[in-house]
Scaffold this active site. Structure first.
Site, PDB file in Angstrom:
ATOM      1  N   ASN A   1      -6.772   6.968  -1.903  1.00 34.03           N
ATOM      2  CA  ASN A   1      -7.320   6.563  -1.289  1.00 34.03           C
ATOM      3  C   ASN A   1      -7.354   6.051   0.722  1.00 34.03           C
ATOM      4  OD1 ASN A   1      -8.107   3.190   0.052  1.00 34.03           O
ATOM      5  ND2 ASN A   1      -6.496   3.229  -1.794  1.00 34.03           N
ATOM      6  N   PHE A  51     -10.836  -0.821   4.261  1.00 34.44           N
ATOM      7  CA  PHE A  51     -10.835  -2.375   3.733  1.00 34.44           C
ATOM      8  C   PHE A  51     -12.893  -2.252   4.126  1.00 34.44           C
ATOM      9  CE2 PHE A  51      -7.085  -4.254   5.907  1.00 34.44           C
ATOM     10  CZ  PHE A  51      -6.466  -4.291   4.512  1.00 34.44           C
ATOM     11  N   SER A  78      -2.317  -2.355   4.059  1.00 30.70           N
ATOM     12  CA  SER A  78      -3.182  -0.999   4.270  1.00 30.70           C
ATOM     13  C   SER A  78      -2.320   0.308   5.156  1.00 30.70           C
ATOM     14  CB  SER A  78      -4.001  -2.142   3.818  1.00 30.70           C
ATOM     15  OG  SER A  78      -4.871  -0.541   3.968  1.00 30.70           O
ATOM     16  N   ASN A  81      -4.651   1.939   5.405  1.00 30.42           N
ATOM     17  CA  ASN A  81      -5.763   3.016   5.911  1.00 30.42           C
ATOM     18  C   ASN A  81      -6.989   2.153   6.724  1.00 30.42           C
ATOM     19  OD1 ASN A  81      -5.472   5.058   3.331  1.00 30.42           O
ATOM     20  ND2 ASN A  81      -6.191   3.519   2.177  1.00 30.42           N
ATOM     21  N   LYS A 105       1.371  -9.551   1.434  1.00 33.07           N
ATOM     22  CA  LYS A 105       1.794  -7.899   0.445  1.00 33.07           C
ATOM     23  C   LYS A 105       2.221  -7.674   1.800  1.00 33.07           C
ATOM     24  CE  LYS A 105      -0.811  -5.168  -2.806  1.00 33.07           C
ATOM     25  NZ  LYS A 105      -2.012  -5.078  -2.856  1.00 33.07           N
ATOM     26  N   ASN A 133       2.060  -2.404  -1.284  1.00 38.28           N
ATOM     27  CA  ASN A 133       0.729  -1.979  -1.624  1.00 38.28           C
ATOM     28  C   ASN A 133       0.879  -0.383  -1.771  1.00 38.28           C
ATOM     29  OD1 ASN A 133      -2.233  -1.157  -0.590  1.00 38.28           O
ATOM     30  ND2 ASN A 133      -1.632  -3.158   1.027  1.00 38.28           N
TER      31      ASN A 133
END
Length: 363
Positions: free
Chosen positions: A111, A115, A174, A176, A216, A245
């Site tokens: 993916n 967010f 993340s 992304n 995280k 993650n």
């Protein structure tokens, strides 16, 4: 009880593109079309971590219920806790579509959502509506892509949801959101943790309770990066870590077409990397700091291995894409069966029993 119908319905979602299927599953949960799982709580699976008593060690990871639409429905599937978000102060659309890709042969998902969420206000309204309802609901907080001050966005998340969150997850891992993982660098992480934990202390005085904060981290860190995070985590009043993650690695994938897509990889291919990372971090932080293990959990065997590698609790999400809504119940039954076979009185007795083996693996 969840039965064959739910499994067929889950597989039927593969007719749709992944993001449409995700939306349909949320709708089904909101309307009650997904049957609940009613298995008796096994007291041997319960434990208290960071001051919270979890009825079982299995949780839903952030990313599924981004806008806090179905936390109670997910708890009814058997999860001992659920985590909503990632939520950012302002609503944002995320990256361009398509941005979710199934790797069916590998039982993985890539993916690059970025967010996408409806922002603080929408999630706050939904969580307020269920305030004082039973169940452990964590809030995963993040920063907007276009923010001028990322640290301020995380502080805003602490302040906004303090009265509603059972715990917080500070998501700086993340892949992304451009530059987000830079917050894992030692100096940046120190600044972030100081600000977030100061806000937590102020809100704690205001509300008369301390809400745990977890950090995280990514699975793509070097040994030196792990050292830095462990040092900062143990020198601040942080309540725990979530490892890990999604990964940018594409090692060992069968599907070399989808593997070319940009984004974070999750699901079964993430299991080994994330478990090695978990064990290496447990070695660094010692036995006391809580760690939630996440990445590639598709069975009771996987969940047990995370715990043996040093996890107190375990989360999953992507593997439900392939296993369906019965997965939490199946895993919990498997955990209880292991305790029966080994004649153990608590799931905690198996923690760290394969720590050395996993920590010795190379990243």
């Amino acid at each position: 009880m969840i039965g064959p119908f739910a499994g067929l319905a889950s597989r039927g979602l593969f007719v749709f593109d992944p993001e449409t299927a995700h939306g349909l599953s949320i709708t089904a949960l909101k309307t009650g079309l997904v049957p609940t799982c009613r298995i008796a709580n096994d007291p041997r699976l319960a434990q208290t971590i960071a001051g919270i008593t979890f009825p079982n060690p299995l949780g839903l990871a952030a990313g599924y219920d981004k806008n806090a639409e179905v936390p109670d429905a997910m708890l009814k599937l058997g999860f001992g806790f659920t985590e909503v978000g990632t939520v950012t102060p302002k609503p944002q659309a995320g990256n361009d579509k398509p941005r979710i890709f199934r790797l069916v042969e590998d039982r993985g998902v890539i993916n690059r959502l970025g967010f996408n969420n409806e922002g603080h206000e929408a999630a706050f309204a939904r969580l307020s509506a269920r305030h004082n309802a039973p169940g452990i609901v964590g809030v995963n907080i993040g920063a907007n892509k276009d923010t001028a001050d990322r640290v301020a966005d995380y502080v805003a998340g602490i302040r906004k949801f303090y009265a509603l969150a059972t715990y917080f997850t500070v998501n700086i891992s993340s892949p992304n959101t451009p530059g987000l993982r830079d917050l894992q660098a030692r100096d940046s992480l120190k600044t972030l943790l100081e600000a977030v934990l100061a806000a937590r202390a102020e809100e704690g005085l205001r509300y008369g309770r301390t809400v745990p904060v977890f950090l995280k981290i990514a699975p793509d860190l070097t040994e030196e990066g792990l050292d830095d995070i462990a040092s900062e985590a143990t020198s601040h009043p942080l309540d725990g870590l979530i490892v890990s993650n999604t990964t940018l690695s594409r090692d060992g994938l069968k599907d070399q077409i989808q593997a070319k897509e940009a984004g974070g990889l999750s699901g079964v291919p993430l299991f080994k990397r994330s478990t090695v990372m978990l064990a290496k971090m447990r070695k660094r932080v010692g036995p006391a700091l809580p760690i939630i293990g996440v990445g590639g959990v598709s069975s009771a065997t996987d969940a047990l291995e995370k715990i043996r590698a040093g996890a107190d609790l375990v989360q999953l999400y992507s593997c439900m894409v392939y296993e369906g809504p019965s997965l939490p119940a199946t895993i919990l039954k498997g955990l209880s069966s292991l305790l029966d076979r080994e004649k153990l009185s608590s799931i905690r007795e198996i923690r760290d029993t394969r720590l050395d083996q996993w920590a010795a693996e190379k990243l």
